[in-house]
Design a protein around this motif. Structure first.
Motif, mmCIF file in Angstrom:
data_model
loop_
_atom_site.group_PDB
_atom_site.id
_atom_site.type_symbol
_atom_site.label_atom_id
_atom_site.label_comp_id
_atom_site.label_asym_id
_atom_site.label_seq_id
_atom_site.Cartn_x
_atom_site.Cartn_y
_atom_site.Cartn_z
ATOM 1 N N GLN A 159 0.813 -1.222 0.000
ATOM 2 C CA GLN A 159 0.000 0.000 0.000
ATOM 3 C C GLN A 159 0.844 1.269 0.000
ATOM 4 O OE1 GLN A 159 -3.200 -0.941 -0.388
ATOM 5 N NE2 GLN A 159 -2.256 -2.962 -0.125
ATOM 6 N N GLY A 160 2.164 1.100 -0.001
ATOM 7 C CA GLY A 160 3.054 2.252 0.030
ATOM 8 C C GLY A 160 3.422 2.710 1.424
ATOM 9 N N GLY A 161 3.080 1.901 2.434
ATOM 10 C CA GLY A 161 3.421 2.231 3.812
ATOM 11 C C GLY A 161 4.782 1.677 4.193
ATOM 12 N N ARG A 162 5.042 1.637 5.487
ATOM 13 C CA ARG A 162 6.341 1.192 6.014
ATOM 14 C C ARG A 162 6.162 -0.041 6.890
ATOM 15 N NH1 ARG A 162 9.962 5.685 5.626
ATOM 16 N NH2 ARG A 162 9.037 7.052 4.070
ATOM 17 N N ALA A 163 7.237 -0.829 6.973
ATOM 18 C CA ALA A 163 7.238 -2.017 7.819
ATOM 19 C C ALA A 163 8.576 -2.109 8.535
ATOM 20 C CB ALA A 163 6.998 -3.274 6.992
ATOM 21 N N VAL A 164 8.513 -2.448 9.826
ATOM 22 C CA VAL A 164 9.709 -2.504 10.656
ATOM 23 C C VAL A 164 9.738 -3.841 11.396
ATOM 24 C CG1 VAL A 164 11.026 -1.395 12.499
ATOM 25 C CG2 VAL A 164 9.570 0.003 10.995
ATOM 26 N N LYS A 165 10.793 -4.601 11.170
ATOM 27 C CA LYS A 165 10.999 -5.863 11.878
ATOM 28 C C LYS A 165 11.672 -5.571 13.213
ATOM 29 C CE LYS A 165 11.856 -10.341 12.541
ATOM 30 N NZ LYS A 165 10.807 -11.294 12.863
ATOM 31 N N ILE A 166 11.132 -6.149 14.280
ATOM 32 C CA ILE A 166 11.715 -5.999 15.611
ATOM 33 C C ILE A 166 12.505 -7.267 15.918
ATOM 34 C CG2 ILE A 166 11.273 -5.475 18.035
ATOM 35 C CD1 ILE A 166 10.226 -3.400 15.917
ATOM 36 N N GLY A 167 13.790 -7.115 16.169
ATOM 37 C CA GLY A 167 14.616 -8.262 16.502
ATOM 38 C C GLY A 167 15.209 -8.926 15.274
ATOM 39 N N GLU A 168 15.680 -10.148 15.494
ATOM 40 C CA GLU A 168 16.385 -10.888 14.447
ATOM 41 C C GLU A 168 15.422 -11.724 13.622
ATOM 42 O OE1 GLU A 168 19.405 -13.167 16.358
ATOM 43 O OE2 GLU A 168 20.420 -11.416 17.183
ATOM 44 N N GLY A 169 15.949 -12.297 12.552
ATOM 45 C CA GLY A 169 15.159 -13.178 11.704
ATOM 46 C C GLY A 169 14.863 -12.554 10.360
ATOM 47 N N GLU A 170 14.554 -13.412 9.392
ATOM 48 C CA GLU A 170 14.222 -12.936 8.055
ATOM 49 C C GLU A 170 12.901 -12.190 8.089
ATOM 50 O OE1 GLU A 170 14.469 -15.770 4.912
ATOM 51 O OE2 GLU A 170 16.223 -16.749 5.785
ATOM 52 N N SER A 171 12.776 -11.225 7.183
ATOM 53 C CA SER A 171 11.558 -10.426 7.171
ATOM 54 C C SER A 171 11.392 -9.726 5.834
ATOM 55 C CB SER A 171 11.607 -9.377 8.286
ATOM 56 O OG SER A 171 10.446 -8.563 8.255
ATOM 57 N N ALA A 172 10.148 -9.449 5.492
ATOM 58 C CA ALA A 172 9.836 -8.630 4.321
ATOM 59 C C ALA A 172 10.096 -7.161 4.609
ATOM 60 C CB ALA A 172 8.369 -8.826 3.941
ATOM 61 N N ALA A 173 10.206 -6.812 5.884
ATOM 62 C CA ALA A 173 10.363 -5.411 6.279
ATOM 63 C C ALA A 173 11.730 -4.873 5.886
ATOM 64 C CB ALA A 173 10.162 -5.264 7.779
ATOM 65 N N PRO A 174 11.764 -3.691 5.258
ATOM 66 C CA PRO A 174 13.055 -3.098 4.896
ATOM 67 C C PRO A 174 13.732 -2.364 6.053
ATOM 68 C CG PRO A 174 11.275 -1.751 4.046
ATOM 69 C CD PRO A 174 10.636 -2.960 4.683
ATOM 70 N N GLY A 179 14.857 -4.192 19.353
ATOM 71 C CA GLY A 179 13.966 -4.754 20.361
ATOM 72 C C GLY A 179 12.905 -3.767 20.792
ATOM 73 N N PRO A 180 12.049 -4.176 21.739
ATOM 74 C CA PRO A 180 10.942 -3.330 22.188
ATOM 75 C C PRO A 180 11.367 -1.969 22.735
ATOM 76 C CG PRO A 180 10.636 -5.574 22.953
ATOM 77 C CD PRO A 180 12.009 -5.508 22.352
ATOM 78 N N ASP A 181 12.507 -1.908 23.434
ATOM 79 C CA ASP A 181 12.963 -0.612 23.965
ATOM 80 C C ASP A 181 13.188 0.396 22.846
ATOM 81 O OD1 ASP A 181 12.832 -1.484 26.555
ATOM 82 O OD2 ASP A 181 14.971 -1.963 26.715
ATOM 83 N N ALA A 182 13.733 -0.078 21.732
ATOM 84 C CA ALA A 182 13.979 0.808 20.592
ATOM 85 C C ALA A 182 12.666 1.296 19.981
ATOM 86 C CB ALA A 182 14.821 0.098 19.544
ATOM 87 N N VAL A 183 11.648 0.434 19.977
ATOM 88 C CA VAL A 183 10.329 0.845 19.469
ATOM 89 C C VAL A 183 9.744 1.930 20.363
ATOM 90 C CG1 VAL A 183 7.977 0.105 18.923
ATOM 91 C CG2 VAL A 183 9.902 -1.427 18.465
ATOM 92 N N ARG A 184 9.783 1.702 21.676
ATOM 93 C CA ARG A 184 9.250 2.703 22.605
ATOM 94 C C ARG A 184 9.979 4.035 22.463
ATOM 95 N NH1 ARG A 184 8.372 -1.983 25.809
ATOM 96 N NH2 ARG A 184 10.490 -1.965 26.636
ATOM 97 N N SER A 185 11.289 3.971 22.313
ATOM 98 C CA SER A 185 12.082 5.193 22.156
ATOM 99 C C SER A 185 11.674 5.944 20.890
ATOM 100 C CB SER A 185 13.565 4.824 22.111
ATOM 101 O OG SER A 185 14.354 5.957 21.879
ATOM 102 N N LEU A 186 11.488 5.216 19.796
ATOM 103 C CA LEU A 186 11.074 5.848 18.542
ATOM 104 C C LEU A 186 9.696 6.490 18.681
ATOM 105 C CD1 LEU A 186 11.493 6.424 15.517
ATOM 106 C CD2 LEU A 186 10.473 4.171 15.063
ATOM 107 N N LEU A 187 8.761 5.774 19.282
ATOM 108 C CA LEU A 187 7.408 6.323 19.458
ATOM 109 C C LEU A 187 7.431 7.570 20.336
ATOM 110 C CD1 LEU A 187 5.304 3.046 19.868
ATOM 111 C CD2 LEU A 187 5.515 4.496 17.840
ATOM 112 N N ARG A 188 8.245 7.542 21.381
ATOM 113 C CA ARG A 188 8.364 8.735 22.243
ATOM 114 C C ARG A 188 8.898 9.935 21.447
ATOM 115 N NH1 ARG A 188 10.924 5.240 25.996
ATOM 116 N NH2 ARG A 188 9.408 4.441 27.464
ATOM 117 N N ARG A 189 9.909 9.687 20.607
ATOM 118 C CA ARG A 189 10.455 10.777 19.792
ATOM 119 C C ARG A 189 9.406 11.351 18.854
ATOM 120 N NH1 ARG A 189 15.022 7.458 19.115
ATOM 121 N NH2 ARG A 189 14.614 7.207 16.898
#
Length: 197
Positions: A159-174, A179-189
């Protein structure tokens, strides 16, 4: 103002983790929706077919005390994190449980196998939310750490949006965060940048 939690966990479990959360939740891979303080359940919730699947999952788990059964309103999960050697047997049993059913399907998750409604998936849940206020006409982002998040991430990218993989492993996300702490930090920013809007 446009944040939703889309999870394989039930709405009840998510609210237990986040008491007081008043936003939108799509639980059970979209089989449950929490909005404006009310939860809507899938038509299969509490059905004899789901009850039988839960009963059979418990019966199988009794053969190995390392297996854990997680009941959901419209499905059941069999976790084998403490018994990785049973992965194949767990998948085989869960597939046997849904044999002949058009309403229920089997899906793999992280160290688990789940039975859920055939029309419940995270990509469908995200697509449904993306068409509604307050999510419509915005650039969408999906963050996920589980195999079951991949369909939602692929849908969002299409749809032209964004995807973010949290942690290790293969993913379609670019994009990737460790980890979760990094997600919380990004959302706070983001919130700070927008002045809490």
């Amino acid at each position: 103002g446009a944040l939703a939690i889309v999870s394989g966990r039930s709405v009840e479990q998510i609210l237990g983790f986040l008491p007081g959360y008043a936003g939108v939740i799509a639980g059970g891979h979209g089989a449950e929706t929490f909005r404006n303080g009310e939860t809507r359940l899938h038509p299969l919730a509490g059905s004899p077919e789901v009850a039988d699947a839960i009963r059979r999952a418990h019966a199988f788990a009794r053969s190995d005390d390392r297996l854990l059964v997680e009941e959901k309103p419209s499905g059941v999960v069999l976790h084998y994190r403490r018994a990785p050697d049973r992965a194949g047997a767990v998948l085989e049993e869960m597939q046997a449980i849904v044999t002949g059913s058009d309403a229920l399907v089997v899906a793999r998750a992280k160290m688990a196998v789940e039975i859920r409604p055939a029309d419940a998936s995270k990509d469908r849940a995200v697509a449904r939310l993306a068409a509604e206020a307050p999510f419509a006409d915005r650039e969408g982002w999906v963050f996920g750490d589980d195999d079951t998040d991949e369909d939602a991430m692929r849908w969002m990218l299409e749809q032209g949006g964004r995807a973010v993989k949290i942690g290790e492993g293969e993913s379609a996300a670019p994009h990737r965060l460790p980890g979760p702490d990094a997600v919380r930090s990004l959302l706070r920013r983001w919130v700070d940048r927008e002045g809490g809007r």
